[in-house]
Design a protein around this motif. Sequence first.
Motif, short mmCIF file in Angstrom:
data_model
loop_
_atom_site.label_atom_id
_atom_site.label_comp_id
_atom_site.label_asym_id
_atom_site.label_seq_id
_atom_site.Cartn_x
_atom_site.Cartn_y
_atom_site.Cartn_z
N ASP A 141 6.74 2.22 12.75
CA ASP A 141 5.28 2.01 12.75
C ASP A 141 4.99 0.53 12.86
O ASP A 141 5.88 -0.30 12.78
CB ASP A 141 4.65 2.61 11.48
CG ASP A 141 5.07 1.89 10.22
OD1 ASP A 141 4.90 0.66 10.16
OD2 ASP A 141 5.61 2.56 9.29
N ASN A 143 3.50 8.38 5.49
CA ASN A 143 3.53 6.99 5.02
C ASN A 143 3.18 6.04 6.15
O ASN A 143 2.44 5.07 5.95
CB ASN A 143 4.93 6.64 4.50
CG ASN A 143 5.13 7.15 3.09
OD1 ASN A 143 4.17 7.52 2.42
ND2 ASN A 143 6.38 7.19 2.66
N TYR A 168 0.18 3.59 5.56
CA TYR A 168 0.38 2.14 5.40
C TYR A 168 0.16 1.37 6.70
O TYR A 168 0.70 0.30 6.89
CB TYR A 168 1.77 1.87 4.79
CG TYR A 168 1.89 2.52 3.42
CD1 TYR A 168 1.16 2.02 2.34
CD2 TYR A 168 2.68 3.64 3.22
CE1 TYR A 168 1.22 2.64 1.10
CE2 TYR A 168 2.74 4.27 1.99
CZ TYR A 168 2.01 3.77 0.93
OH TYR A 168 2.06 4.37 -0.29
N ARG A 189 6.07 2.26 -6.36
CA ARG A 189 5.03 1.95 -5.38
C ARG A 189 4.89 0.44 -5.36
O ARG A 189 4.91 -0.21 -6.38
CB ARG A 189 3.68 2.56 -5.76
CG ARG A 189 3.74 4.05 -6.02
CD ARG A 189 2.37 4.70 -5.93
NE ARG A 189 1.89 4.70 -4.57
CZ ARG A 189 0.63 4.45 -4.22
NH1 ARG A 189 -0.26 4.15 -5.13
NH2 ARG A 189 0.27 4.47 -2.96
N HIS A 196 2.05 8.86 -5.17
CA HIS A 196 2.68 8.92 -6.49
C HIS A 196 4.03 8.24 -6.52
O HIS A 196 4.68 8.22 -7.54
CB HIS A 196 2.88 10.39 -6.90
CG HIS A 196 1.67 11.21 -6.75
ND1 HIS A 196 1.56 12.22 -5.85
CD2 HIS A 196 0.48 11.12 -7.38
CE1 HIS A 196 0.36 12.74 -5.92
NE2 HIS A 196 -0.32 12.10 -6.84
N LEU A 229 9.22 9.32 -0.93
CA LEU A 229 10.50 8.81 -0.39
C LEU A 229 11.68 9.20 -1.28
O LEU A 229 12.80 9.37 -0.78
CB LEU A 229 10.44 7.30 -0.19
CG LEU A 229 9.56 6.84 0.99
CD1 LEU A 229 9.57 5.34 1.11
CD2 LEU A 229 10.03 7.47 2.30
P1 ADP Z 1 3.70 6.88 -2.08
O1 ADP Z 1 3.48 6.74 -0.61
O2 ADP Z 1 3.21 8.14 -2.64
O3 ADP Z 1 3.29 5.68 -2.84
P2 ADP Z 1 6.45 6.95 -1.32
O4 ADP Z 1 7.70 7.28 -2.10
O5 ADP Z 1 6.18 7.74 -0.14
O6 ADP Z 1 5.27 6.98 -2.34
O7 ADP Z 1 6.56 5.44 -0.93
C1 ADP Z 1 6.93 4.47 -1.85
C2 ADP Z 1 6.39 3.11 -1.48
O8 ADP Z 1 7.02 2.66 -0.30
C3 ADP Z 1 4.93 3.08 -1.12
O9 ADP Z 1 4.13 2.93 -2.26
C4 ADP Z 1 4.81 1.89 -0.21
O10 ADP Z 1 4.67 0.73 -0.94
C5 ADP Z 1 6.16 1.86 0.48
N1 ADP Z 1 6.15 2.42 1.83
C6 ADP Z 1 6.57 3.66 2.22
N2 ADP Z 1 6.45 3.82 3.56
C7 ADP Z 1 5.93 2.68 4.04
C8 ADP Z 1 5.56 2.22 5.36
N3 ADP Z 1 5.72 2.99 6.43
N4 ADP Z 1 5.06 0.97 5.49
C9 ADP Z 1 4.91 0.19 4.39
N5 ADP Z 1 5.23 0.56 3.12
C10 ADP Z 1 5.74 1.79 2.95
#
Ligand code: ADP
Length: 516
Positions: A447, A419, A423, A466, A478, A482
């Motif tokens: 990050d 992630n 991101y 998301r 998806h 997380l």
């Molecule tokens: P995915 O990455 O498959 O969309 P995740 O469950 O990993 O699903 O993450 C859920 C949401 O959390 C992401 O869609 C994003 O909006 C946000 N997110 C996760 N990690 C980060 C990050 N390091 N920086 C910014 N937004 C993040």
Amino acid sequence: MSLSLIGIILVQVYWFNTSFKNNDEQFRFHVTQVIGNVADKLQKEEAFSFIDKYKKLRDSIGKEPEKSDFLEFGYYQRDSRTNETIIYSNNIISEDFNVSSSFFDKKIDSIKRLKNFSSKRVTEVYSNKDIDKSQINKDISPDIKIQKSGKLDILENAQFEIFFKDIAAAKPLQERVSKEKLQKLLEKELKEYEVRTPFEFGIYSNGLATKVKSDRFKFDKNATYSIPIFTDNEGNNKYELLVSFPHKERFLFSELVGITLLSVIFTLIIVIAYTSALNQLIRQRQISEIKTDFINNMTHEFKTPIATINLALDAIKNPKVIEDKEKINRYLQMIRDENKRMHAQVENVLRISKLEKKELEISKESNAIHDIIEDAIEHVNLIIEDRQGTITTHFEASRDTVLINDVHFTNVIVNILDNAIKYSPEEPKIDIYTENIKDFVIIKVKDQGLGMSKIAQKRIFEKFYREHTGDLHNVKGHGLGLAYVKRIVEDHNGEIFVESEKGKGSTFIIKIPLIN
Ligand code: ADP
């Protein structure tokens, strides 16, 4: 629904107010009746005791009274058709008694004359005689004569009332009515009218309190009711009877409390049911949005491998290629790779649903967390290099042995790193910190990427969530990563939080208990 709910609540409030006012009005009505009755009774009792005394006295005198007519009415009527004359007469006769002064206490010194009234009513009918008024009572006797006589208690009582009122007015108030008697009378009357609340009372004379009052009587404008008492012959009200109800509000409220409570409970039920229904509705809508997103993403991610596989198969079918073993092997490898990717996707989805159903068996062993992190970094190294980013480790935890499942925990760290890379629109710069706090090891993955809003921070650990931002949509995912991370961390008795600021980057913090 909201509008009618507010309407219902307002109607209830209005109803309560009106009922309260009505009760107050009824209360006032009852109390006025009660004190009116009490004042009346006191006055009457005083008069009766006086008259009673007098009658006994009169009967005991025994000698013949002097009679005198003092009122006479006559009525004369002639009927020309039957030639009849009707004469009606009414005499009120008074008999005088002499009463000694001792009867009226010391106030009156001269001998008084009391009167006893009686009435004599006579109807005389003269037929076929031509008489006029002057001839009556002289020589002609009537054909029919009806004579009635009777006592005139009304007149007598009226005379005495007027008479005694003057005498009574001269007496001090406490001799006319006692506090105890007034209290008893009020108690009895109030009970009859179902006014069951404590009361205080007092008689005021020209606006000032007299001795006839209850100990705790206090004048309160809203809860005190008054009525003139012991009115004298001229209609002057020297005294006023005041009754106050210190707990009037409570009493009025207590009459409404049952029904009000019921209506509050029912309204509350409606409000709760309504809000929960509304909540469900909103949640359902969010879930359906999220699911549509998920399906779109999934199809998108399957489309590319399927297309690639198709192309590779087409290429193999080509007669030129079919001879070339090396090319065939390359295409086959491509097909295998794409297949693997699809498999991994499906695996991902299956894993989270298994976790959901608690079917996933997680066996734990003691592992050094630093090794796990290093291992995870290995997994993403290629991508990092590709994006020209860096991962810097700051391992400050001196104790790092924890009870974990190495595969799943590596996945956790990989997901977070993934992630952090995904991101970060520019070259990803990631720092990993570890430290010991009490009996825990804290892992921070920081990050400098997009960061996220406060609302997103609260929801990123939910399945399928998301963040919806235009420029984020080109990042594949998806919304399961997380959710999986949180499940695994919690299964290890750990906790996970996120600190983030839009545009500045995010820090994921994991807290895992150490093995002692
Ligand atoms: P995915 O990455 O498959 O969309 P995740 O469950 O990993 O699903 O993450 C859920 C949401 O959390 C992401 O869609 C994003 O909006 C946000 N997110 C996760 N990690 C980060 C990050 N390091 N920086 C910014 N937004 C993040």
